[in-house]
Motif scaffolding. Structure first.
Motif, PDB file in Angstrom:
ATOM      1  N   ALA A   1       0.832  -1.215   0.000  1.00  0.00           N
ATOM      2  CA  ALA A   1       0.000   0.000   0.000  1.00  0.00           C
ATOM      3  C   ALA A   1       0.862   1.259   0.000  1.00  0.00           C
ATOM      4  O   ALA A   1       0.606   2.206  -0.751  1.00  0.00           O
ATOM      5  CB  ALA A   1      -0.928  -0.017   1.204  1.00  0.00           C
ATOM      6  N   GLU A   2       1.894   1.249   0.832  1.00  0.00           N
ATOM      7  CA  GLU A   2       2.704   2.470   0.965  1.00  0.00           C
ATOM      8  C   GLU A   2       3.576   2.712  -0.260  1.00  0.00           C
ATOM      9  O   GLU A   2       3.685   3.839  -0.749  1.00  0.00           O
ATOM     10  CB  GLU A   2       3.556   2.372   2.219  1.00  0.00           C
TER      11      GLU A   2
ATOM     12  N   MET B   1      -4.792   4.669   0.913  1.00  0.00           N
ATOM     13  CA  MET B   1      -6.133   4.072   0.931  1.00  0.00           C
ATOM     14  C   MET B   1      -6.639   3.737  -0.464  1.00  0.00           C
ATOM     15  O   MET B   1      -7.638   3.036  -0.617  1.00  0.00           O
ATOM     16  CB  MET B   1      -7.111   5.018   1.635  1.00  0.00           C
ATOM     17  N   MET B   2      -5.939   4.225  -1.473  1.00  0.00           N
ATOM     18  CA  MET B   2      -6.268   3.830  -2.846  1.00  0.00           C
ATOM     19  C   MET B   2      -6.071   2.329  -3.045  1.00  0.00           C
ATOM     20  O   MET B   2      -6.575   1.743  -3.990  1.00  0.00           O
ATOM     21  CB  MET B   2      -5.401   4.607  -3.843  1.00  0.00           C
ATOM     22  N   LEU B   3      -5.318   1.709  -2.143  1.00  0.00           N
ATOM     23  CA  LEU B   3      -5.016   0.275  -2.256  1.00  0.00           C
ATOM     24  C   LEU B   3      -5.871  -0.566  -1.314  1.00  0.00           C
ATOM     25  O   LEU B   3      -5.603  -1.748  -1.117  1.00  0.00           O
ATOM     26  CB  LEU B   3      -3.535   0.018  -1.966  1.00  0.00           C
ATOM     27  N   ASP B   4      -6.890   0.009  -0.723  1.00  0.00           N
ATOM     28  CA  ASP B   4      -7.747  -0.721   0.218  1.00  0.00           C
ATOM     29  C   ASP B   4      -8.903  -1.377  -0.546  1.00  0.00           C
ATOM     30  O   ASP B   4      -9.756  -0.686  -1.105  1.00  0.00           O
ATOM     31  CB  ASP B   4      -8.283   0.252   1.276  1.00  0.00           C
ATOM     32  N   TYR B   5      -8.916  -2.712  -0.531  1.00  0.00           N
ATOM     33  CA  TYR B   5      -9.941  -3.468  -1.263  1.00  0.00           C
ATOM     34  C   TYR B   5     -10.990  -4.043  -0.324  1.00  0.00           C
ATOM     35  O   TYR B   5     -11.680  -4.999  -0.663  1.00  0.00           O
ATOM     36  CB  TYR B   5      -9.286  -4.590  -2.075  1.00  0.00           C
ATOM     37  N   SER B   6     -11.115  -3.474   0.851  1.00  0.00           N
ATOM     38  CA  SER B   6     -12.097  -3.974   1.815  1.00  0.00           C
ATOM     39  C   SER B   6     -13.517  -3.682   1.319  1.00  0.00           C
ATOM     40  O   SER B   6     -13.709  -2.966   0.329  1.00  0.00           O
ATOM     41  CB  SER B   6     -11.881  -3.292   3.166  1.00  0.00           C
ATOM     42  N   GLU B   7     -14.496  -4.207   2.032  1.00  0.00           N
ATOM     43  CA  GLU B   7     -15.889  -4.010   1.623  1.00  0.00           C
ATOM     44  C   GLU B   7     -16.264  -2.540   1.586  1.00  0.00           C
ATOM     45  O   GLU B   7     -17.115  -2.130   0.810  1.00  0.00           O
ATOM     46  CB  GLU B   7     -16.819  -4.776   2.566  1.00  0.00           C
ATOM     47  N   GLU B   8     -15.646  -1.743   2.437  1.00  0.00           N
ATOM     48  CA  GLU B   8     -15.904  -0.305   2.416  1.00  0.00           C
ATOM     49  C   GLU B   8     -14.976   0.383   1.406  1.00  0.00           C
ATOM     50  O   GLU B   8     -15.375   1.308   0.702  1.00  0.00           O
ATOM     51  CB  GLU B   8     -15.658   0.330   3.799  1.00  0.00           C
TER      52      GLU B   8
ATOM     53  N   ALA C   1     -11.144   7.319  -2.091  1.00  0.00           N
ATOM     54  CA  ALA C   1      -9.787   6.946  -2.506  1.00  0.00           C
ATOM     55  C   ALA C   1      -9.826   6.068  -3.751  1.00  0.00           C
ATOM     56  O   ALA C   1      -8.955   6.172  -4.625  1.00  0.00           O
ATOM     57  CB  ALA C   1      -9.070   6.218  -1.364  1.00  0.00           C
ATOM     58  N   LYS C   2     -10.842   5.211  -3.859  1.00  0.00           N
ATOM     59  CA  LYS C   2     -10.946   4.363  -5.060  1.00  0.00           C
ATOM     60  C   LYS C   2     -11.376   5.179  -6.285  1.00  0.00           C
ATOM     61  O   LYS C   2     -11.088   4.789  -7.419  1.00  0.00           O
ATOM     62  CB  LYS C   2     -11.924   3.212  -4.812  1.00  0.00           C
ATOM     63  N   VAL C   3     -12.043   6.267  -6.047  1.00  0.00           N
ATOM     64  CA  VAL C   3     -12.316   7.187  -7.159  1.00  0.00           C
ATOM     65  C   VAL C   3     -10.986   7.668  -7.724  1.00  0.00           C
ATOM     66  O   VAL C   3     -10.758   7.661  -8.940  1.00  0.00           O
ATOM     67  CB  VAL C   3     -13.172   8.384  -6.679  1.00  0.00           C
TER      68      VAL C   3
END
Lengths: 126, 683
Positions: B483-484, B497-504, B510-512
């Motif tokens: 991630a870092e 947080m662009m690398l967070d693939y959790s349900e949220e 960040a995914k935008v």
């Protein structure tokens, strides 16, 4: 490893049969470049072909060129016990896998036991 | 600007006319895709036409880097046009092919080829440096892709052998070459207008996705051949050479002394990460003698040439097309695809056809009559029958040549698709990576026109932890470091947080940013400047002692050395944004609206059932999770789309760009056209 009991001709014929659509197993082939693909498995022969994970060295060197075949292992045990009605083999696989700590090791155990049973079948059906 | 040859070849097959376009008009787009989209916008007057309409415009573009020393960027070719493969809409699309073509076209003095109209009879285009002829292809029509190339090689060189010096053309300045012409061609599938037909080049390179091979067939265009004896002038040859050495020494797999030869003792890992030669050819065993093979100018050389000749140059998924008991038969099945010119992705799920056979739906006298030898499934005989049937539209191949989703629709089996028994998540393209989880891939695809097929993040975020887990190892790189380190290179956002693939995480702001970064990066650097997908970007290299990656430093270093510019990475991303908006405008002219940008039902309704490792951030900690039982939430995805459209400056109610957005990136004329058609987003 557990030594499997001898089997009858009828059992061997049953073990080498193809099953119908409703009784098939489904697995997932995972590859680095191609992603995941669902695979239907209709016989023990096809299962043996499917149960394969490259070694760590091979995965390490080849990356894209390697594949993991994923099965729900509880489902595999159920399939052997219920569809192929081979409780002894299912129990042997279950017991063998309980001693393994990763997926590759588990399916190696399952594969070896399936292979042993298949060899018995081929011998008796010669 | 250096790197360009100054002219683009324009061919109208209807009138058999040959003219040129001044490249300068389009230099602002970089090259490749950007240039192709801009030319398509200008020349395809009615963008609502179907793929097989003679008005469809096909562009075959190089980049300023083609034919230069830039590593893994010297010879990819971007091909675009309205594609017949996507379902249910025929979107303007793209595909990209490696090999030698792009470099050779530059050596002949051309930045690209634009094909319009339709020939009355089969033709091929013969380019020998500046001399261009449209030739009768009746003798080539009906040949497979290998045979057609061999015929052309022979004709261009008057039957002489290659490997010795041969005169190119008749003029004294024509020059000499030891090379075969580089040929793009279709096989029988393209001739028969298969929607899943590819454009082949050499043994194992294909512009596969989109069905553009069928478009060539519809234009009666069998092949484009080029031989060139020139070279590409670069702005600063010394800087370019030094850049190559910098990259080679700092990040390249050293075959004599690999840093990560042993995955257990060292930091590791895997062919895609180590880039060891020949890693990309999937099912060629070590036991078969072979040597590494690369595209022109590549420093990875990921393909292989084999002693048997089967599956030569094949890479990626076509090597996995059809598994048999005998390795040789598996390779032969791959060669069948290459010869007929069929897109493996569209028929990769041939197991579903077998399921239909086992269900009693397909077979002799069944609901879907077929005489294909399903009882031979798993043997070469079935693959031979299936590929031939598609290429020649025989048996169920007549339906499958329409693309598998259209065949399924015709057979009344769309419910199978909705249930995920056969997986086409968006636009009729095969599920590549899980659309419920690895979402910069799936969101990028649904916002575009096809399966994006961009592996930028995939190896590090998914495949690496999956493989390690499967063999009982700790991940080579921790989720936190993934991630870092990756986010530190995602200029300008740099948000872990662009690398967070959790349900949220998959619906987050960040995914935008992640999806936006990815769309802009790939549109410019990968598809316009034609950096290869299997080498760029580079977020982390195990061949570097500190595991550094060469993105975002590497991209502008090479561009500027070739072109003589002072472009920054950020400026490149802005051009990517401009190209992404132009593509968006083309799709909107074809009828695109946000309401169409939804996945197949199974993506929302059928939970994941196999482990799928991805980094998640939970309770303040990063970890790799297996993500079982996950689906995509319809409402949350719709909300995410609204956020994304807003981020891009598009109207969230329609997904259409606003005038202010388009004018801000120099696309006022595009805004005018959208407005004229009532398709401009509201401010």
């Amino acid at each position: 490893m557990t030594k499997l009991s001898e089997i009858s001709i009828e059992q061997a014929q049953s073990f080498t049969k193809m099953v119908g659509y409703e009784d098939r197993m489904t697995g997932t082939t995972m590859s680095g470049s191609g992603g995941n693909k669902h695979v239907s498995i209709y016989s023990i022969k096809e299962m043996l072909k499917f149960l394969f994970v490259d070694s760590f060295d091979r995965l390490s060197q080849r990356g894209h060129g390697s594949t993991i075949s994923y099965l729900n292992l509880d489902e595999l045990i159920r399939w052997i016990a219920e569809v192929y009605e081979d409780k002894e083999l299912a129990d042997a696989i279950s017991e063998g896998m309980s001693n393994a700590d990763n997926y590759a090791a588990k399916i190696e155990i399952a594969g070896n036991l399936l292979k042993e049973r298949m060899q018995q079948c081929e011998e008796i059906l010669k | 600007m250096k790197g360009f040859m100054g002219k683009i070849l324009r061919i109208d097959l209807t009138n058999r006319s040959i003219s040129t376009i001044d490249t300068k008009q389009y230099e602002q787009w970089g090259g490749g895709h950007g240039m192709g989209s801009a030319i398509f916008w200008d020349l395809c007057k009615d963008k609502g036409i179907k793929a097989f309409d003679p008005g469809n415009v096909v562009t075959v573009m190089t980049s300023p880097l083609s034919g230069t020393l830039t590593p893994s960027a010297s010879s990819r070719t971007e091909i675009q046009g309205i594609g017949p493969q996507s379902w249910p809409y025929e979107w303007f699309t793209r595909s990209n092919v490696g090999g030698r073509f792009s470099a050779m076209l530059k050596f002949a003095g051309w930045d690209g080829v634009v094909v319009e109209g339709k020939a009355s009879e089969p033709v091929w285009i013969d380019i020998r440096n500046h001399k261009v002829e449209i030739k009768d292809a009746n003798g080539l029509w009906g040949l497979d892709a290998y045979e057609a190339q061999q015929e052309i090689w022979s004709e261009v060189n008057d039957g002489e052998n290659y490997g010795t010096w041969n005169q190119v053309g008749t003029g004294r300045d024509g020059g000499r070459s030891t090379q075969r012409p580089a040929v793009l061609t279709i096989g029988q599938a393209g001739e028969n207008l298969a929607r899943n037909a590819v454009i082949m080049h050499d043994a194992g390179n294909a512009a596969g996705q989109g069905g553009l091979g069928g478009v060539w067939g519809s234009k009666n265009l069998k092949a484009i051949s080029v031989i060139g004896t020139g070279s590409v002038e670069v702005a600063d040859p010394n800087a370019l050479l030094q850049a190559r050495i910098w990259l080679h020494e700092g990040y390249h797999y050293n075959v004599d002394e690999p840093i990560h030869e042993s995955p257990v003792d060292n930091m590791p890992v895997y062919g895609t990460i180590t880039r060891s030669p020949g890693y990309a050819t999937l099912y060629i065993p070590y036991t078969e003698p072979s040597r590494a093979k690369g595209c022109t100018g590549c420093y990875n050389n990921c393909r292989r040439k084999t002693s048997s000749g089967y599956s030569n140059e094949a890479s990626c998924v076509e090597s996995l097309f059809y598994m048999t008991e005998k390795m040789e038969d598996t390779h032969k099945a791959t060669d069948l695809l290459q010869r007929y010119g069929i897109n493996v992705y569209d028929i990769m799920q041939h197991g579903y056809l077998r399921d239909l056979y086992m269900r009693g739906i397909i077979g002799p006298g069944k609901q879907i009559h077929s005489d294909l030898p399903f009882e031979k499934y798993g043997e070469l005989e079935f693959a031979e029958a299936l590929t031939k049937a598609i290429a020649f539209r025989e048996d169920i191949g007549a339906d499958l040549a329409e693309g598998m989703p259209r065949a399924i629709e015709k057979w009344g089996l769309l419910d199978d698709m909705n249930k995920g028994l056969v997986t086409f998540p968006n636009w009729g393209y095969f599920e590549h990576y899980d659309p419920r989880l690895e979402i910069e891939w799936s969101y990028g695809s649904i916002l575009g026109d096809r399966d994006i097929n961009e592996h930028d993040l995939n190896w590090l975020v998914h495949w690496m932890p999956l493989v390690c887990d499967a063999v009982g190892q700790e991940p080579i790189v921790s989720a936190q470091r993934v991630a870092e380190q990756i986010s530190s290179k995602l200029v300008i956002y740099n948000d872990p947080m662009m690398l967070d693939y959790s349900e949220e995480g998959i619906y987050s702001d960040a995914k935008v940013k992640m999806v936006s970064w990815h769309r802009h990066y790939t549109r410019y650097f990968k598809q316009s400047m034609l950096f290869c997908d299997w080498a760029w970007p580079n977020f982390l290299s195990v061949n570097n002692p500190e595991m550094k990656g060469f993105t975002p430093e590497g991209e502008p270093k090479f561009l500027n050395a070739v072109m003589g510019t002072n472009m920054t990475f950020e400026e490149g991303m802005e051009i990517g944004r401009k190209i992404w908006n132009l593509d968006r405008a083309i799709w909107i002219m074809q009828g695109r609206h946000r309401d169409q940008e939804v996945f197949n039902d199974y993506v929302y309704d059928v939970p994941t059932s196999a482990p799928y490792h991805l980094p998640i951030f939970k309770d303040g900690q990063w970890s790799f999770d297996v993500n079982l039982g996950r689906t995509l939430d319809r409402d949350k995805f719709e909300d995410w789309k609204s956020k994304y459209y807003t981020h891009e400056g598009w109207d969230p109610s329609s997904g259409w760009p606003k005038r202010s957005t388009l004018e801000g990136i120099g696309l006022g004329y595009v805004a005018d056209e959208l407005a004229k058609n009532g398709k401009l987003g509201r401010e």
